[in-house]
Scaffold this active site. Sequence first.
Site, PDB file in Angstrom:
ATOM      1  N   MET A 190      32.054  40.270  35.453  1.00 15.37           N
ATOM      2  CA  MET A 190      33.080  40.290  34.031  1.00 15.37           C
ATOM      3  C   MET A 190      31.871  40.712  32.842  1.00 15.37           C
ATOM      4  SD  MET A 190      34.363  36.618  34.665  1.00 15.37           S
ATOM      5  CE  MET A 190      35.360  36.225  36.507  1.00 15.37           C
ATOM      6  N   SER A 226      35.380  34.533  47.147  1.00 14.84           N
ATOM      7  CA  SER A 226      34.821  35.049  46.001  1.00 14.84           C
ATOM      8  C   SER A 226      33.621  34.281  45.663  1.00 14.84           C
ATOM      9  CB  SER A 226      35.739  34.460  44.773  1.00 14.84           C
ATOM     10  OG  SER A 226      35.208  34.829  43.402  1.00 14.84           O
ATOM     11  N   MET A 281      35.867  43.343  36.244  1.00 15.89           N
ATOM     12  CA  MET A 281      36.811  43.090  35.050  1.00 15.89           C
ATOM     13  C   MET A 281      35.925  43.219  33.957  1.00 15.89           C
ATOM     14  SD  MET A 281      37.814  39.234  36.371  1.00 15.89           S
ATOM     15  CE  MET A 281      37.914  38.886  38.167  1.00 15.89           C
ATOM     16  N   ASP A 321      32.987  39.067  41.633  1.00 14.28           N
ATOM     17  CA  ASP A 321      33.713  39.450  40.407  1.00 14.28           C
ATOM     18  C   ASP A 321      32.619  39.717  39.185  1.00 14.28           C
ATOM     19  OD1 ASP A 321      36.440  38.987  40.650  1.00 14.28           O
ATOM     20  OD2 ASP A 321      35.957  36.856  41.334  1.00 14.28           O
TER      21      ASP A 321
END
Length: 215
Positions: A36, A7, A67, A34
């Site tokens: 966000m 990640s 996300m 990821d």
Amino acid sequence: MALVSPSLLAADFLHLDRDIDMINRSEADWLHLDVMDGVFVPNISFGFPVLEAVASMCKKPLDVHYMIVKPERYIRQTAKLGAMMMNVHFEACDHLHRTVQEIHDAGMKAGVTLNPATPVSMLEDIICDVDMVLLMSVNPGFGGQKFIENTIKKARQLSQMIAQSGSKALIEVDGGVQGETAPRLVKAGVDVLVSGSYIFKSPMPEKTIQDLRNL
């Protein structure tokens, strides 16, 4: 043998080129990104300027995890990056089946993520249409959280659902994946391990990736 998707959230953002070079040299299968928005989760990570820079340098397939609210707005842009997988949250999509179709139409694999409190049974009607299900084993938004033990049970349930339905979906887990939890996850049927701090804070990250792959 598990696939490993380190990640990027845990990388050193002052030296991303160095960390991506390490990923390229390593036995990592994918790179997990990821994204966000500070709305769906209580944090903001990075957007397309960083994604584009990473995509230009990374030799591993990109595993992009949104996300964010309304992730369908970014399907074309994500495909343009050359992403292999676009992963959206079950909880963030009003029309999940349509979003999965649009991801496929754009030439990417489609993943669906479940938050810790969302049961795997919610995916019964779409399990044969997705390429991967990501189980969050922490509450999404921040790295370095404690692993939620119920994830082991969820992975077993999901593995059973996939087998019974004839789906080809992979199972991915993200959050608190390290030396103690990873073997139990693989035993429960998990195919892809996402690991951040455990890899990037390791004194020998390439060896850590190799050890996770060989579980």
